[in-house]
Design an enzyme around this catalytic site. Structure first.
Site, PDB file in Angstrom:
ATOM      1  N   ASP A  37      61.845  76.349 -44.488  1.00  0.00           N
ATOM      2  CA  ASP A  37      61.088  77.586 -44.243  1.00  0.00           C
ATOM      3  C   ASP A  37      59.939  77.370 -43.246  1.00  0.00           C
ATOM      4  O   ASP A  37      59.176  78.295 -42.976  1.00  0.00           O
ATOM      5  CB  ASP A  37      60.538  78.139 -45.567  1.00  0.00           C
ATOM      6  N   GLY A  38      59.786  76.148 -42.733  1.00  0.00           N
ATOM      7  CA  GLY A  38      58.746  75.890 -41.736  1.00  0.00           C
ATOM      8  C   GLY A  38      57.506  75.204 -42.298  1.00  0.00           C
ATOM      9  O   GLY A  38      56.634  74.794 -41.534  1.00  0.00           O
ATOM     10  N   ARG A  95      34.536  75.676 -31.259  1.00  0.00           N
ATOM     11  CA  ARG A  95      33.700  76.655 -30.534  1.00  0.00           C
ATOM     12  C   ARG A  95      33.207  77.748 -31.469  1.00  0.00           C
ATOM     13  O   ARG A  95      32.214  78.401 -31.190  1.00  0.00           O
ATOM     14  CB  ARG A  95      34.506  77.285 -29.380  1.00  0.00           C
ATOM     15  N   GLN A  96      33.906  77.960 -32.591  1.00  0.00           N
ATOM     16  CA  GLN A  96      33.514  79.031 -33.522  1.00  0.00           C
ATOM     17  C   GLN A  96      32.547  78.456 -34.554  1.00  0.00           C
ATOM     18  O   GLN A  96      32.848  78.367 -35.740  1.00  0.00           O
ATOM     19  CB  GLN A  96      34.763  79.610 -34.177  1.00  0.00           C
ATOM     20  N   ASP A 169      27.279  76.116 -17.916  1.00  0.00           N
ATOM     21  CA  ASP A 169      26.329  77.075 -18.495  1.00  0.00           C
ATOM     22  C   ASP A 169      25.160  76.315 -19.095  1.00  0.00           C
ATOM     23  O   ASP A 169      25.198  75.076 -19.156  1.00  0.00           O
ATOM     24  CB  ASP A 169      26.989  78.048 -19.513  1.00  0.00           C
ATOM     25  N   LYS A 193      25.409  81.934 -16.809  1.00  0.00           N
ATOM     26  CA  LYS A 193      26.323  83.087 -16.794  1.00  0.00           C
ATOM     27  C   LYS A 193      26.240  83.826 -18.113  1.00  0.00           C
ATOM     28  O   LYS A 193      25.796  83.287 -19.126  1.00  0.00           O
ATOM     29  CB  LYS A 193      27.753  82.627 -16.540  1.00  0.00           C
ATOM     30  N   ASP A 221      32.390  69.735 -17.960  1.00  0.00           N
ATOM     31  CA  ASP A 221      32.510  70.594 -19.142  1.00  0.00           C
ATOM     32  C   ASP A 221      33.189  69.799 -20.256  1.00  0.00           C
ATOM     33  O   ASP A 221      33.820  68.777 -19.989  1.00  0.00           O
ATOM     34  CB  ASP A 221      33.315  71.857 -18.815  1.00  0.00           C
ATOM     35  N   ASP A 225      40.003  75.667 -21.191  1.00  0.00           N
ATOM     36  CA  ASP A 225      40.958  76.463 -21.970  1.00  0.00           C
ATOM     37  C   ASP A 225      41.828  77.186 -20.934  1.00  0.00           C
ATOM     38  O   ASP A 225      42.820  76.648 -20.445  1.00  0.00           O
ATOM     39  CB  ASP A 225      40.178  77.398 -22.894  1.00  0.00           C
ATOM     40  N   THR A 229      36.323  79.506 -16.591  1.00  0.00           N
ATOM     41  CA  THR A 229      34.928  79.100 -16.374  1.00  0.00           C
ATOM     42  C   THR A 229      34.806  78.276 -15.098  1.00  0.00           C
ATOM     43  O   THR A 229      33.972  78.567 -14.222  1.00  0.00           O
ATOM     44  CB  THR A 229      34.428  78.266 -17.581  1.00  0.00           C
TER      45      THR A 229
HETATM   46  C1  R5P Z   1      32.314  77.114 -23.324  1.00  0.00           C
HETATM   47  O1  R5P Z   1      31.271  77.128 -23.977  1.00  0.00           O
HETATM   48  C2  R5P Z   1      33.124  75.869 -23.166  1.00  0.00           C
HETATM   49  O2  R5P Z   1      32.300  74.734 -23.010  1.00  0.00           O
HETATM   50  C3  R5P Z   1      34.086  75.972 -22.005  1.00  0.00           C
HETATM   51  O3  R5P Z   1      33.346  76.197 -20.826  1.00  0.00           O
HETATM   52  C4  R5P Z   1      35.069  77.102 -22.180  1.00  0.00           C
HETATM   53  O4  R5P Z   1      35.555  77.142 -23.490  1.00  0.00           O
HETATM   54  C5  R5P Z   1      36.227  76.915 -21.239  1.00  0.00           C
HETATM   55  O5  R5P Z   1      37.138  77.966 -21.421  1.00  0.00           O
HETATM   56  P1  R5P Z   1      37.922  78.572 -20.174  1.00  0.00           P
HETATM   57  O6  R5P Z   1      38.589  77.402 -19.494  1.00  0.00           O
HETATM   58  O7  R5P Z   1      38.913  79.534 -20.793  1.00  0.00           O
HETATM   59  O8  R5P Z   1      36.935  79.266 -19.319  1.00  0.00           O
END
Ligand code: R5P
Length: 318
Positions: A37-38, A95-96, A169, A193, A221, A225, A229
């Site tokens: 079933d996974g 991140r959350q 950022d 930003k 960074d 994702d 950014t």
């Molecule tokens: C943001 O706070 C993280 O450090 C990355 O800058 C962010 O998660 C990158 O996501 P994406 O590549 O989708 O911009």
């Protein structure tokens, strides 16, 4: 000395093999599969009683990677391993880390609480997005490693013209400042930003604090994702007269592929293998050069030191 076992989950089997090569060890045989079933099904295929067990698995999506990590660790604990260490090269959901908006969960804490349910003794992590969340692991002991250990020598060679180090950022400022220091620069540039829900950048909101004109830019960074950014920053830097744009990020999710990194914008995008991608996904024909630096040597050394109860400080650049 207790025996050392390295066990891989499905998210990190390639990396775990490379770590084993560095340790002169074999991966321990395990079944990490699925029921019909996974549901995740785990069985250790060797005895671990009284042994020192390291489970290597990143917890990027799918969510089953988290389940695998917990279940393998719990199987080792229930099989009387003397010590169990979760080696999580990329800790997902980090991140959350706070209640940034109404009616949202603090998912970073929930995921860490779930990992603790495995009753592992220790966790070995690389470049947490939110370092403060390491405290959620208590009483599990955490060692936090940094990909800068392996990356800085490469970056020193790559940045062969006058350059600036840039933070995407304000929150990324501390990390970028560390890299600037390792690379012999006194100051950094910050790409301030505004972001909306889900991290997207508000159009026209980028303000560059510092001077990029006529210089190469190295964006630092913790993760890529979608790439949005870094792309927005590279565009803004080019508009201000920057020369070549390089980017380094530890964790490469590449959720929109590598093709979003065009050679018109980027000279080179350097990442690590904390998240596994097939070679063909990493190649970026006609686009920017994508370089993957492995964290396997860092993890092999760290695991060896943990196993021998030695300090990890020499694996963290000062
Ligand atoms: C943001 O706070 C993280 O450090 C990355 O800058 C962010 O998660 C990158 O996501 P994406 O590549 O989708 O911009």
């Amino acid at each position: 000395m207790d025996r050392m076992h390295i066990i891989a989950g499905n998210a990190s089997s390639q990396l775990a093999r490379a770590v084993c090569r560095g340790l002169g060890n074999e991966l321990m045989p395990v079944n990490v599969g699925r029921f019909r079933d996974g549901e995740v099904r785990v069985q250790l295929l060797d005895n671990v009683r009284g042994d020192d067990v390291f489970i290597i698995n990143s917890t990027n999506p799918p969510f089953e990677n988290i389940a695998e990590t917990i279940f393998i660790a719990n199987a080792a604990r229930n099989s009387s391993a003397k010590r169990v260490t979760l080696v999580i090269p990329y800790l997902g959901y980090n991140r959350q880390d706070r209640k940034a908006e109404p009616r949202v969960p603090v998912s970073a804490k929930i995921v860490i609480d779930m990992l603790k349910q495995s009753r592992a003794d220790r966790a070995l992590l690389i470049d947490l997005h939110s370092e403060a969340t390491a405290s959620h692991f208590e009483p599990t002991i955490v060692d936090h490693l940094y990909a800068s250990y392996g990356a800085v020598e490469y970056l020193k060679r790559a940045m062969d013209q006058p350059f600036v180090v840039a933070a995407p950022d304000a929150g990324a400022g501390n990390r970028a400042r560390k890299y600037a220091q390792y690379l012999g620069l006194a100051d950094i540039v910050v790409f301030n930003k505004q972001r909306v829900q889900a991290g997207e950048i508000v159009e026209e909101s980028i303000k560059i604090i510092g001077d990029v004109e006529g210089r190469d830019v190295l964006l630092i960074d913790d993760m890529i994702d979608s790439g949005g950014t870094l792309i927005a920053d590279a565009q803004a830097a080019k508009e201000k007269g920057a020369k070549r744009i390089f980017a380094f990020a530890t964790h490469a999710l590449f959720s929109k592929g590598t093709e979003v990194f065009t050679k018109e914008l980027f000279e080179e995008v350097i990442v690590t293998d904390t998240i596994y991608h097939e070679q063909k996904k990493i190649q970026n024909p006609g686009g920017a050069k994508i370089t993957v630096r492995s964290v396997a040597p860092l993890l092999s050394r760290a695991i060896n030191r943990v196993h021998h109860d030695e300090s990890l400080s020499s694996l963290i650049l000062g």
